[in-house]
Design a protein around this motif. Structure first.
Motif, short mmCIF file in Angstrom:
data_model
loop_
_atom_site.label_atom_id
_atom_site.label_comp_id
_atom_site.label_asym_id
_atom_site.label_seq_id
_atom_site.Cartn_x
_atom_site.Cartn_y
_atom_site.Cartn_z
N PRO A 108 -17.78 -11.03 13.93
CA PRO A 108 -17.78 -12.06 12.88
C PRO A 108 -16.84 -13.21 13.28
O PRO A 108 -15.68 -13.25 12.90
CB PRO A 108 -17.24 -11.30 11.65
CG PRO A 108 -16.42 -10.19 12.22
CD PRO A 108 -16.88 -9.91 13.62
N TRP A 109 -17.36 -14.16 14.07
CA TRP A 109 -16.51 -15.17 14.70
C TRP A 109 -15.73 -15.99 13.68
O TRP A 109 -14.62 -16.46 13.97
CB TRP A 109 -17.34 -16.08 15.61
CG TRP A 109 -17.80 -15.37 16.85
CD1 TRP A 109 -19.09 -15.04 17.17
CD2 TRP A 109 -16.98 -14.87 17.92
NE1 TRP A 109 -19.13 -14.36 18.37
CE2 TRP A 109 -17.85 -14.25 18.85
CE3 TRP A 109 -15.62 -14.87 18.18
CZ2 TRP A 109 -17.39 -13.65 20.03
CZ3 TRP A 109 -15.15 -14.27 19.34
CH2 TRP A 109 -16.03 -13.67 20.24
N GLU A 110 -16.32 -16.20 12.52
CA GLU A 110 -15.64 -17.06 11.52
C GLU A 110 -14.38 -16.38 10.98
O GLU A 110 -13.54 -17.03 10.36
CB GLU A 110 -16.61 -17.44 10.38
CG GLU A 110 -17.01 -16.33 9.40
CD GLU A 110 -17.91 -15.23 10.01
OE1 GLU A 110 -18.40 -15.41 11.14
OE2 GLU A 110 -18.09 -14.20 9.34
N ARG A 111 -14.25 -15.08 11.25
CA ARG A 111 -13.06 -14.34 10.79
C ARG A 111 -12.28 -13.77 11.97
O ARG A 111 -11.49 -12.85 11.81
CB ARG A 111 -13.50 -13.18 9.87
CG ARG A 111 -13.90 -13.62 8.48
CD ARG A 111 -14.27 -12.42 7.62
NE ARG A 111 -15.56 -11.87 7.97
CZ ARG A 111 -15.81 -10.58 8.18
NH1 ARG A 111 -14.84 -9.69 8.09
NH2 ARG A 111 -17.01 -10.17 8.50
N THR A 112 -12.56 -14.25 13.18
CA THR A 112 -11.92 -13.69 14.37
C THR A 112 -11.14 -14.78 15.09
O THR A 112 -11.63 -15.90 15.25
CB THR A 112 -13.01 -13.11 15.31
OG1 THR A 112 -13.73 -12.09 14.60
CG2 THR A 112 -12.40 -12.51 16.56
N ALA A 113 -9.91 -14.46 15.47
CA ALA A 113 -9.06 -15.47 16.12
C ALA A 113 -8.30 -14.85 17.29
O ALA A 113 -7.92 -13.67 17.24
CB ALA A 113 -8.06 -16.02 15.10
#
Ligand SMILES: CC(C)=CCC/C(C)=C/CC/C(C)=C/CC/C(C)=C/CC/C(C)=C/CC/C(C)=C/CC/C(C)=C/COP(=O)(O)OP(=O)(O)O
Ligand code: 1GP
Ligand code: MG
Length: 247
Positions: A108-113
């Motif tokens: 889930p890229w939008e929640r991954t940093a």
């Protein structure tokens, strides 16, 4: 993930035991978030179990991944560490690349940093695992911070002293150096005074081991961080000193 708002964070280790009462106190302490992670003994099962227990409380909860095997769905966010002073490319991006290949569409890229780790305590487990190169002088550390902030534009730079209280003068310089990254500090905070000092030096303060050693002292760090203003802002003079090799 609202990392730009975090001032205080507790780090819970799935490989360590915590009672329901202590977990409740930690989650309801007023901390900004819980990071779940550890450098050894972390499995899918113990991570999923800890997440389920944390979910009884209303607190933001992020998983710091150290292996793809323990990538448990259902966290509010995911941190992928990259060790900037690792001895080999394996811990900078090698393992992460392999995991991205394996997980592909599931991430889930939008929640991954990414979190750019600079490991400054050679005795920490993370230093041993990644073979972290010692960075002995401030100019070396600040060059690493600039690389992560100006070139890589990482959302998080993590000065990691895990198990030992760090050099707050250096942490403060690192924080004043960044322009886009959030500067996390973690290591050896085991009372309110150390937490307050760290909060004056870093954007975000991470408290780990003391949770398992002295719960009341761990809880006292939340108010200590709240009671101090943020770190000093960026100053041109800091950059000038760096350019002149005076740091
Ligand atoms: C829906 C679904 C499945 C969600 C998840 C999907 C997802 C986000 C997948 C990601 C896959 C991916 C890219 C995974 C990469 C994982 C990986 C291999 C990361 C590399 C980690 C790394 C560089 C580890 C080196 C050591 C390190 C920096 C550890 C950081 C953690 C740390 C320092 C913890 C402190 O540990 P502690 O036990 O407290 O240490 P002490 O003994 O010193 O106290
Ligand atoms: O456990 P301590 O020493 O508090 O350090 C917190 C965190 O930086 C560990 O990754
Ligand atoms: Mg620890």
């Amino acid at each position: 993930m609202r990392v730009e708002k975090w001032r205080h964070v507790f780090k819970l280790d799935p490989d360590k035991t915590i009672s329901d009462g202590a977990l409740r106190a930690i989650c309801r302490s007023g901390t900004d978030a819980i990071i779940v992670g550890g450098s050894s003994g972390v499995t899918f099962a113990n991570t999923a179990e800890l997440l389920a227990r944390i979910r009884r409380h209303d607190v933001e909860c992020v998983l710091e991944l150290t292996s793809a095997d323990s990538a448990v769905p259902g966290f509010d966010g995911y941190f992928i560490p990259m060790v900037l002073n690792a001895a080999t490319v394996e811990w900078l991006c090698g393992r992460q690349l392999q995991a991205i290949r394996d997980y592909g569409e599931l991430i889930p890229w939008e929640r991954t940093a990414a979190s750019g780790y600079i490991i400054l305590n050679p005795d920490a487990t993370a230093a041993k695992v990644s073979g972290a190169r010692p960075l002995t002088d401030a100019a070396d550390v600040l060059a690493c911070v600039r690389l992560a902030d100006r070139l890589m534009r990482l959302p998080v730079i993590y000065l990691e002293y895990s198990g030992r209280y760090g050099d707050m003068d250096l942490v403060g310089k690192a924080t004043r150096t960044v322009t886009v990254s959030r500067l996390f500090y973690g290591g050896g905070i085991d009372d309110a005074a150390k937490a307050a000092l760290a909060a004056r030096s870093a954007h975000t303060v991470v408290v780990g081991n003391v949770i398992y050693e002295d719960l009341n002292r761990a809880l006292s760090t939340v108010e200590a961080v709240r009671s101090v203003g943020g770190p000093q802002r960026s100053s041109d003079s800091e950059d000038l000193k760096y350019a002149n090799n005076e740091l």
